[in-house]
Design an enzyme around this catalytic site. Structure first.
Site, PDB file in Angstrom:
ATOM      1  N   LEU B  44      36.011  45.961  38.627  1.00  0.00           N
ATOM      2  CA  LEU B  44      35.963  46.588  37.306  1.00  0.00           C
ATOM      3  C   LEU B  44      34.721  46.158  36.549  1.00  0.00           C
ATOM      4  O   LEU B  44      34.007  46.978  35.984  1.00  0.00           O
ATOM      5  CB  LEU B  44      37.203  46.212  36.506  1.00  0.00           C
ATOM      6  CG  LEU B  44      38.487  46.919  36.918  1.00  0.00           C
ATOM      7  CD1 LEU B  44      39.633  46.447  36.060  1.00  0.00           C
ATOM      8  CD2 LEU B  44      38.329  48.419  36.797  1.00  0.00           C
ATOM      9  N   ARG B 338      53.242  34.392  31.275  1.00  0.00           N
ATOM     10  CA  ARG B 338      53.381  34.081  32.698  1.00  0.00           C
ATOM     11  C   ARG B 338      53.561  32.596  32.984  1.00  0.00           C
ATOM     12  O   ARG B 338      54.368  32.223  33.820  1.00  0.00           O
ATOM     13  CB  ARG B 338      52.144  34.593  33.433  1.00  0.00           C
ATOM     14  CG  ARG B 338      52.099  36.092  33.440  1.00  0.00           C
ATOM     15  CD  ARG B 338      50.818  36.600  34.034  1.00  0.00           C
ATOM     16  NE  ARG B 338      50.899  38.052  34.132  1.00  0.00           N
ATOM     17  CZ  ARG B 338      49.907  38.831  34.539  1.00  0.00           C
ATOM     18  NH1 ARG B 338      48.758  38.289  34.867  1.00  0.00           N
ATOM     19  NH2 ARG B 338      50.063  40.121  34.612  1.00  0.00           N
TER      20      ARG B 338
END
Lengths: 237, 659, 255
Positions: B44, B338
């Site tokens: 990306l 997370r």
């Protein structure tokens, strides 16, 4: 010109010529069926399609379609073999989705061409061609009904015609939907419709040819009516 | 002591980026044509930067190790990308995205960078939609959003469970457009092995053509590395097999600081390890936590039965299930960040409540949501994930097993935390420039935006922000005065020198001619790292880890075996080079973890926890970025340089997801 | 659940050194005691580990993400690209539980003129990149666009575009096609962008450019055998090919 030098263009040519030939076959099959009912009517059609200028022009057009269709079939096949490369798979497992006919269109096509050659020899040579050159045969060039009788009296021809028609059926079941797919008239919904239409259409056309051939082979004398009397074939049905 | 200048612009945090852009130097269009930029990596960040720089007029040389730019591992991101669009009218704003990201990062990110990230996030969505990225939409034709861990608003844009793929293909298409325009020269199956420094500035790279095996020289006015993270140090991770840290390590060895290497993210929802032949771990998207509930049995005997295989998860009734995230964190429940979710799972398994044969798994259950919403809705949302799970484990989470007291019980999924993302990376300043002038680092490969922990759907945001909207500006500030210099020839002695050193390194590896394969040593490194430098770290453990890595280094140097020839394609040689760098990286993680005597985000020191087992930060002593400077040899400990963090807009406080 | 373990089977794999190697051949190796939960590529890792132990060079094949999305893996297994599974899956998503005791597993590279072999089962698929470079994009500069919600797109169109965009560019379609045609790959990209208003703007140009590049690179002509869609790991369909045909013919007729 994109119809020659692009892959989709070449396929468009295949599909347009192919679909035009399907229309011709449909007409031809309808015409043949007439022979079951009336010899007179059938012979009239034969006369109509004799060596007149319009019939000749149409025949030339038809011939062109056939030649282009075959020519392109070979061009495409050669290109596709090159695209495949020189190495072949040691093992291949054909997916169920892939129909046999779709992978063997050229082989089917070759059988059809051979059948066509026989057919032209049996009929066109004796009818339109004879009329053009003025050849004299025991049966006249416009007496199509008699020619059918004559041809299918020979069981060898009957068997060859049946094989030919089977190949034609396979060729058409793939050819019709494939043609529409190539022209872009397909999609999630129309794909299934065209598949269904192909099967039905191919079956009807081939069945019409087949019925005529078999009827003349099995019971030539009870066909064609006689002087406008009731057709025995209809009674049998 | 070396001072660190992070070049943060003046002004209030909300105006810094505008101020910067207003006052930075630009390169005029004609000069852009004279300037070459090397971009290493096509994920990306790399692809978007290469495309954007080329659009501006720079000549870009773009490298990737795979056969095509489209294979970069960004493609595997499932869940989504955040942006502060507030399309859902739930109170989102740039500030809130900024705040959530800083808080999620446990107050260890650089404030100014994060604010800029939040600020450009909206443009990313606009850009991607214009590229034809097929984001999910509502019936009315507007874009749809979903919620994600660590946030109380729905700000995540997604394309089925393949958001990373679609965003990468968008960037790849922009890149392809520029390749077609002749502005980007693409080098696939090339691996950068070293950076060439001339007069203190990065001026080119040495890359190995992976097919021919030859080393090649490339020169440019600036070098951008976008080569991803170092998760594969642990051997088993959710990273792709090819992901490696070699490009970053070569920059580190040339003097670029490596920042915060101890911040490693352990993703809570991965499919548990099944055996020692396993090559990688598969991630199940975090979005599953929107509708799935995480639990272990309340009773230890149930857990024992599950471990022995005499009981199945669906047989345990509702009242005997411990939904420990909902119990411990009522406000966020299953959507805690997370690191919190991962540690909670480890805590339960350490106590003996693990639910598979290894005792290292917890359940993720959809029974409740299937009953509430129907299987069709759930399949629409997670169908591909369910299929993927079934493909791997042979268990279908959408299959109803029994009905008890009017409650339907479905097969639960088994999940366990796994190494997923690395927040640490090459140190960069506000301009994304490393400590070597002319060398830039973007995407996961730099350290800047996620602090000690990254929130879900933020990695895609950061990669694209860096590549599309940040680097193309900031690099000009550096390049502005570079056009006056003639192009540097690859015949320069510096190139020859670096190429020679690289060749010698390769020859050294080839000549070890020992007995052990690369993978066998790499697995061992992974075990050491997971055991001693993994989720729960202690001083003793880290010291032991460093010792074990030193021993492994010796084993590597003396007993490695690489079959085949030096020339031509040699996959084992390439893997050996990666492993050489992973070993050094593993040690670097340990050094950083050892020096950071606190717990924050992805870094958890068992000595530093609250009575409830939560991470205990020490803002008084560790409110800094730990930057490590190479000391000329892999076997010499690097030195630590601290970049103090300064927060103006946000009050630093204890992270609280309880209420 | 008692886990299945394969006690013994044979792997027959293709060895080839470069595209012009005249000595390309199969080699065989007997594998023992492989658990059913092992993925196919992990089985090959074990095979390679054994080869390296014997001092031999490993069997080379492409692979990367190992979760079915990067499109790198490309093995032709027992006559089917990516091996036979009930629903679309890539090589890396194939598990050994699908095989039987005593099987001979034949592994070949994608065989197509468009994809020359680099080594063993690693092939060169840069042709796909070149096709995308010819027009598989919307020409839009970074930073210029309007708000993402400014153009409304019907959900059905967006969903269908998403399905088309799922193509991972692995090349299984070409590998399976007896004509070596890349139409499914090309049509998936053309379809995705043709379905979206952002892509419509240059739809005609794109269809022409991509097809021209595909032809130039020597891929074959599609004869609608549907082998491609049968093996596509992402379940792309020939409805895409019909759409490409439509777009292309329309574009050419308008010229």
């Amino acid at each position: 010109m994109w119809l020659c030098n692009s892959s989709i263009g070449r396929k468009v040519v295949m599909s347009v010529t192919g679909l035009a030939l399907v229309l011709f076959l449909t007409f031809h099959a309808c015409m043949n069926v007439v022979a079951l009912f009336s010899a007179e009517a059938y012979n009239q059609i034969c006369e109509l399609l004799g060596s007149n200028w319009y019939a000749l022009a149409a025949t030339a057009g038809l011939g062109a379609l056939v030649v282009i269709h075959i020519l392109y079939a070979f061009i495409l096949t050669i290109q596709n073999r090159n695209a495949r490369g020189s190495n072949r798979y040691d093992k291949t497992d054909k997916p169920e989705k892939v129909e046999w006919a779709s992978q063997n269109m050229l082989a089917l096509g070759v059988i059809i061409v051979l059948g066509l050659a026989l057919h032209l020899f049996n009929f066109w040579y004796n009818m339109m061609f004879a009329e053009i050159v003025g050849a004299s045969n025991p049966i006249g060039p416009t007496e199509g009904f008699e020619w059918i009788k004559e041809t299918f009296a020979n069981p060898v021809f009957v068997v060859l015609y049946v094989i030919w028609l089977c190949a034609l059926w396979f060729h058409l079941t793939h050819g019709i939907w494939s043609g529409m797919q190539t022209l872009g008239w397909s999609g999630h919904i129309w794909f299934n419709r065209w598949k269904c239409i192909s099967q039905i259409w191919a079956t009807i056309v081939v069945a019409m040819f087949l019925i005529v051939a078999l009827a003349f082979a099995l019971c030539p004398d009870c066909l064609g009516g006689a002087d406008g009397k009731v057709v025995p074939f209809e009674m049998a049905m | 002591m070396t001072q660190i200048n992070s070049k943060i612009p003046e002004g209030p945090v909300a105006e810094k980026w505008s101020n910067y852009k207003a006052h930075q130097r630009l390169v005029n269009p004609k000069n852009k044509l004279k300037l070459d930029v090397i971009v290493v990596g096509t994920g990306l960040a790399g692809a978007s930067a290469a495309a954007s720089l080329a659009e501006m007029g720079f000549n870009v040389l773009n490298f990737c190790i795979q056969d095509s730019p489209r294979r970069a591992h960004s493609i595997a991101a499932q869940g989504g990308i955040n942006a502060a669009k507030n399309y859902q009218n739930d109170g989102d704003s740039v500030y809130r995205l900024f705040y959530d990201t800083v808080k999620g990062g446990d107050y260890r990110a650089r404030e100014a960078n994060v604010y800029r990230l939040a600020e450009v996030s909206n443009s990313i969505i606009d850009q991607c939609v214009a590229q034809g990225v097929p984001f999910a939409r509502e019936y009315g034709g507007t874009l749809a959003n979903r919620s994600f861990g660590g946030a109380q608003v729905s700000r995540t844009f997604y394309a089925k469970g393949q958001t990373g793929q679609q965003l990468l293909l968008g960037a790849y298409s922009a890149l392809s457009c520029q390749v077609n325009a002749g502005k980007v020269k693409l080098y696939t199956r090339y691996e950068m092995l070293d950076v060439v420094i001339i007069d203190g500035r990065a001026r080119g790279i040495i890359a190995k053509n992976l097919v021919t095996g030859k080393l090649e020289r490339f020169s440019a006015n600036a070098v951008v590395i976008a080569t991803g993270g170092y998760g594969n140090t642990y051997f088993l991770s959710t990273n792709a097999m090819g992901c490696n840290v070699s490009a970053a390590m070569s920059c580190y060895r040339k003097g670029a600081y490596f920042a915060n290497p101890c911040y490693v993210q352990i993703h809570p929802t991965c499919i548990p390890v099944h055996g020692d032949k396993q090559s990688k771990l598969t991630l199940m998207s975090e979005s599953l936590r929107n509708d799935g509930r995480i639990w272990v049995p309340k009773k230890l005997e149930d857990a024992k039965a599950l471990q022995a295989g005499t009981k199945q998860g669906y047989e345990i009734p509702e009242e005997d299930r411990d939904y420990y995230l909902e119990r411990r964190y009522p406000a966020f429940g299953n959507l805690v960040p997370r690191d919190v979710a991962s540690r909670a799972a480890k805590e339960r398994c350490d106590k003996g409540f693990g639910v598979n044969n290894t005792g290292l798994a917890v359940f993720l259950d959809f029974s409740e949501s299937i009953q509430r919403l129907g299987i069709d809705v759930i399949r629409q949302r997670y169908g591909n994930l369910f299929d993927m799970y079934e493909e791997i484990t042979d268990v279908n989470p959408g299959e109803k097993r029994i009905t008890r007291d009017g409650v339907d019980y479905y097969n639960p999924m088994m999940i366990f935390p796994a190494i997923h993302y690395t927040m640490g990376g090459i140190w960069v300043d506000y301009e994304l420039q490393t400590s070597i002038p002319g060398l830039f680092a973007i995407g996961e490969c730099n350290f800047s935006d996620h602090g000690a922990n990254r929130l879900g759907a933020s990695a895609l945001m950061q990669g694209l922000a860096d590549g599309y909207f940040v680097l193309p500006y900031t690099i000009q500030n550096y390049l502005a005065d570079q056009a006056i210099w003639p192009r540097i020839s690859t015949d320069a002695p510096e190139f020859a020198e670096v190429e020679k050193a690289t060749e010698e390194r390769i020859q050294k590896l080839m000549n070890i001619k020992g007995k052990r394969s690369v993978d066998s040593i790499h697995k061992e490194l992974g075990h050491i790292c997971w055991e001693y430098i993994g989720m729960g770290r202690t001083k003793e453990g880290l010291e032991k880890g460093i010792k074990l890595i030193d021993e492994l280094r010796k084993e590597f140097d003396t007993n490695l075996f690489i079959p085949g020839e030096r020339d031509g394609l040699n996959i084992e040689l390439d893997k050996a080079i990666h492993l050489d760098d992973f070993i050094t990286m593993g040690k670097l993680i340990a050094y950083d973890a050892l020096s950071r005597e606190e717990s924050c985000g992805g870094h958890f020191r068992e000595e530093h926890q609250t009575e409830e087992g939560e991470a205990k930060r020490d803002d008084k002593n560790f409110f800094y970025v730990g930057c490590w400077k190479y000391q000329g040899n892999d076997n010499v400990a690097p030195t630590l340089i601290k970049e103090p963090l300064e927060y103006e807009a946000i009050k630093v406080q204890t992270r609280n997801y309880k209420n | 659940m008692a886990e299945k373990v394969l006690k013994q089977f044979t792997v027959k794999y293709w060895k080839q050194n470069g595209p012009k190697d005249t000595n390309a051949h199969f080699e065989e190796k007997v594998m023992k005691d492989i658990p059913g939960d092992t993925s196919f590529l992990e089985m090959l890792d074990i095979l390679n580990e054994q080869l390296i132990e014997e001092g031999k060079e490993p069997f080379v094949f492409d692979h990367d993400c190992r979760e079915g999305i990067c499109g790198m893996c490309s093995l032709y297994i027992n006559g089917t690209p990516h091996g036979k599974t009930e629903r679309g899956a890539t090589t890396c998503q194939l598990y050994m539980r699908k095989f039987n005791e005593g099987d001979v597993i034949t592994i070949e590279p994608w065989r197509s003129a468009g994809f020359p072999v680099i080594k063993d089962c690693m092939v060169d698929r840069t042709a796909f990149d070149k096709i995308i470079q010819a027009g598989g994009y919307t020409t839009v500069r970074t930073g210029a666009p309007q708000d993402a919600n400014a153009i409304l797109i019907p959900k059905a169109d967006a969903d269908e575009a998403m399905d088309c965009a799922s193509c991972i560019g692995c090349g299984a379609c070409v590998a399976a096609c007896k004509n070596g045609s890349a139409m499914l790959f090309v049509s998936s990209k053309v379809s995705q962008l043709a379905l979206l208003p952002q892509g419509r703007v240059e739809a005609a140009r794109r269809a022409k450019a991509m097809v021209a590049k595909m032809d130039e690179l020597g891929f074959g002509n599609c004869t609608n055998t549907r082998a491609c869609e049968a093996v596509c790991p992402k379940c792309e369909t020939i409805a895409n090919i019909a759409r490409l045909n439509r777009e292309f013919i329309k574009a050419k007729l308008a010229d």
